[in-house]
Design an enzyme around this catalytic site. Sequence first.
Site, PDB file in Angstrom:
ATOM      1  N   HIS A 129      21.161 -17.540  22.260  1.00 12.78           N
ATOM      2  CA  HIS A 129      22.028 -18.302  21.347  1.00 12.78           C
ATOM      3  C   HIS A 129      23.436 -18.412  21.909  1.00 12.78           C
ATOM      4  CE1 HIS A 129      23.748 -14.533  19.625  1.00 12.78           C
ATOM      5  NE2 HIS A 129      22.511 -14.062  19.675  1.00 12.78           N
ATOM      6  N   ASP A 182      26.251 -18.850  19.998  1.00 11.69           N
ATOM      7  CA  ASP A 182      27.291 -18.307  19.117  1.00 11.69           C
ATOM      8  C   ASP A 182      27.442 -16.801  19.301  1.00 11.69           C
ATOM      9  OD1 ASP A 182      24.556 -18.461  17.904  1.00 11.69           O
ATOM     10  OD2 ASP A 182      25.459 -17.170  16.396  1.00 11.69           O
ATOM     11  N   ASP A 241      25.522  -9.900  23.820  1.00 10.80           N
ATOM     12  CA  ASP A 241      24.788 -10.529  22.694  1.00 10.80           C
ATOM     13  C   ASP A 241      25.338 -11.912  22.432  1.00 10.80           C
ATOM     14  OD1 ASP A 241      23.379 -11.154  20.448  1.00 10.80           O
ATOM     15  OD2 ASP A 241      24.439  -9.770  19.132  1.00 10.80           O
ATOM     16  N   GLU A 279      22.809 -18.226  15.374  1.00 10.29           N
ATOM     17  CA  GLU A 279      21.883 -17.109  15.200  1.00 10.29           C
ATOM     18  C   GLU A 279      22.520 -16.007  14.379  1.00 10.29           C
ATOM     19  OE1 GLU A 279      19.793 -13.337  15.902  1.00 10.29           O
ATOM     20  OE2 GLU A 279      21.874 -13.791  16.390  1.00 10.29           O
ATOM     21  N   GLU A 280      23.813 -15.816  14.581  1.00 10.76           N
ATOM     22  CA  GLU A 280      24.503 -14.717  13.901  1.00 10.76           C
ATOM     23  C   GLU A 280      24.801 -15.053  12.438  1.00 10.76           C
ATOM     24  OE1 GLU A 280      24.539 -12.000  15.271  1.00 10.76           O
ATOM     25  OE2 GLU A 280      24.838 -12.161  17.439  1.00 10.76           O
ATOM     26  N   ASP A 309      12.932 -14.145  23.972  1.00  7.94           N
ATOM     27  CA  ASP A 309      14.255 -14.273  23.358  1.00  7.94           C
ATOM     28  C   ASP A 309      15.016 -12.957  23.561  1.00  7.94           C
ATOM     29  OD1 ASP A 309      16.375 -15.337  21.904  1.00  7.94           O
ATOM     30  OD2 ASP A 309      15.391 -15.187  19.953  1.00  7.94           O
ATOM     31  N   HIS A 330      28.303  -6.279  18.608  1.00  9.19           N
ATOM     32  CA  HIS A 330      28.901  -6.518  17.287  1.00  9.19           C
ATOM     33  C   HIS A 330      30.096  -5.607  17.034  1.00  9.19           C
ATOM     34  CE1 HIS A 330      25.447  -8.806  15.184  1.00  9.19           C
ATOM     35  NE2 HIS A 330      25.429  -8.997  16.480  1.00  9.19           N
TER      36      HIS A 330
HETATM   37 ZN   LIG Z   1      22.051 -12.034  19.552  1.00  9.07          ZN
END
Ligand SMILES: [Zn+2]
Length: 581
Positions: A164, A166, A199, A233-234, A262, A549
Amino acid sequence: MKGLPTESPNRSRRKIVFGLATTFSILAIVLFSSNLFGHLSIALSSVAKDKAGICPVSPRIAPTSFYKNNATVLTILNSKEYKEKSIQKLAGAIQIDTQIFDDQPDVDEDPKIWANFAKFHKYLQETFPLVYEQIDVQTVNTYGLIYTWKGSDSKLKPVLLAAHQDVVPVQKETLDKWTYPPFSGHYDGKYIYGRGAADCKNVLIAILETLELLVIQGYKPQRTIIAAFGFDEEASGHHGAAQIAKALEKTWGHDSLYAIVDEGMGLNIDPVTDTIFANPGTGEKGYIDILVDLTTPGGHSSIPPDHTSIGIISELGYFIEKDPYKPILTSKNPILGHYQCLAVHDPKHKIPRFFKKIILEAGYNKLANSKLVEAISKDRLSKYLIRTSQALDIIRGGEKANALPEDTKLLVNHRIAIESNVDAVKEHFTARVVEVAKKHGLRVKSFDKLVYEPEEYEGAGEFSVYSTKGGLEAAPVTPTDDNVWKYLSGVTRHVFEDLVFTNITYPIVSSPSIMTGNTDTRYYWNLTRNIFRYSPFFVDSFIGGLGIHSVDERLPFEGHLQLHAWFYEYLQAIDTVKADN
Ligand SMILES: [Zn+2]
Ligand SMILES: *[C@@H]1O[C@H](CO)[C@@H](O)[C@H](O)[C@H]1NC(C)=O
Ligand SMILES: *[C@@H]1O[C@H](CO)[C@@H](O)[C@H](O)[C@H]1NC(C)=O
Ligand SMILES: *[C@@H]1O[C@H](CO)[C@@H](O)[C@H](O)[C@H]1NC(C)=O
């Protein structure tokens, strides 16, 4: 009333939890520090009969190109210049801020909010010119990206690599805690820093670097190669991956893909066995936020009823927490397979023999199962791999000190066990609400049905149980006894045993794992059964090591090159009918 946060609960759905590595390290401590082994006089007399069939090791699988000329993959892994260029590519991607917030309006409704994704696309086009020249690039809902490299053999199902664009937001208050600014893409000689470094702009860039390299080399795939990158995605993926899934299903049809790879976990030193394992995610827990509203008559707080709506909701909360979900571990759950892999591939003999028996018999022996469940349940990080979690996350009620609360709300977040389902959770929840309602003469509406009414209802009030976004079932479990799995794990062995850890003395086994969070693959179930949440690179610790994150998100750059090398070998290795099921 102004919008309550309870009305937009999808934020919490978002995340992949890269927790398994840590989970298992804690489990190791649990296993060896508890007196579990002491009281095991279990009559587990027969050693598991069919050990050979459990977690077989795939042969190493390299593409034929590797035997003809291994220079390219060695360049990816070892060349200084190549590494420098690769750092630049990933750094440039990190420098474009593609933070996503909850409940962003549609792209058409508010194009400005999404404008950075246009920049990001421009960057990709400039950085990977040959991909854009020679591979079909399609956009879906403006910023979703699908790359399709048509293979020459239409009988081979296409493979899909996913990532992804984002990233999760950086919290302003934490800015000064970052060693290097979150959108710097700074490389300190070992790690590359920034939001998205792990990520998962690393995955996205590794995929495009691989395609670019293959184009440069004049590669002509037989099997169609697809890359697809969502852009929210987030924040649940409904602008991005959900639309991409529709487009892919329209083009290719149901069950049309060979496999999907993925973002997910990769390789780490398993703390139980102290050896390297690969951990492809072959399942995902389900998800539902259930809300309950209690409306009761208002009035002056000088003459209150015995229980206000806040009191009653609190009582409900108490009952919910007093009655956690029971653990369940069947052979449906990849976690059982995971432990079986540890039990049969333990070259350093770290797991006591009788505990191996417990693991190997846990699939059919009740006592053994309960012992394994007990060990897994001892720690908070591992216990939820085998049960539905429930977390009271939001409570709202009351306006004023001298007015009784007329409307109180509670939100409970659930991550649903592999063996359970959304309806079971709804029923379980509703049953508890009814229990409390009976004590207080309240009515209960649950998912638009009146499910309980006192015989003589006197207007005491009403519970309403609902879910704003519906639920997500646990993902179908990816098979690990087929050829697709064999190739995935065989290429992993090849890359990491032949090229990365060349002095290793045992095979690197792929062991199935689950995610307690969800990825974009939640939209891709119809496309194939063979879905892997898997980013094969080596890292000691996913949580502490990568800052996902969190502050100081970072990636050891060696890991990026390993991932790139893996994609490069994998795409070529599966480019044959022999890789099919
Ligand atoms: Zn991710
Ligand atoms: C790569 O190829 C060279 C030349 O054929 C060979 O000497 C070398 O052993 C190969 N390396 C690996 C890791 O297979
Ligand atoms: C393999 O080599 C690396 C260094 O290249 C070393 O750190 C590691 O301990 C070695 N492992 C074994 C099993 O010998
Ligand atoms: C999968 O297909 C079914 C049946 O066609 C459909 O109802 C469902 O919405 C699809 N699921 C996803 C995630 O697209």
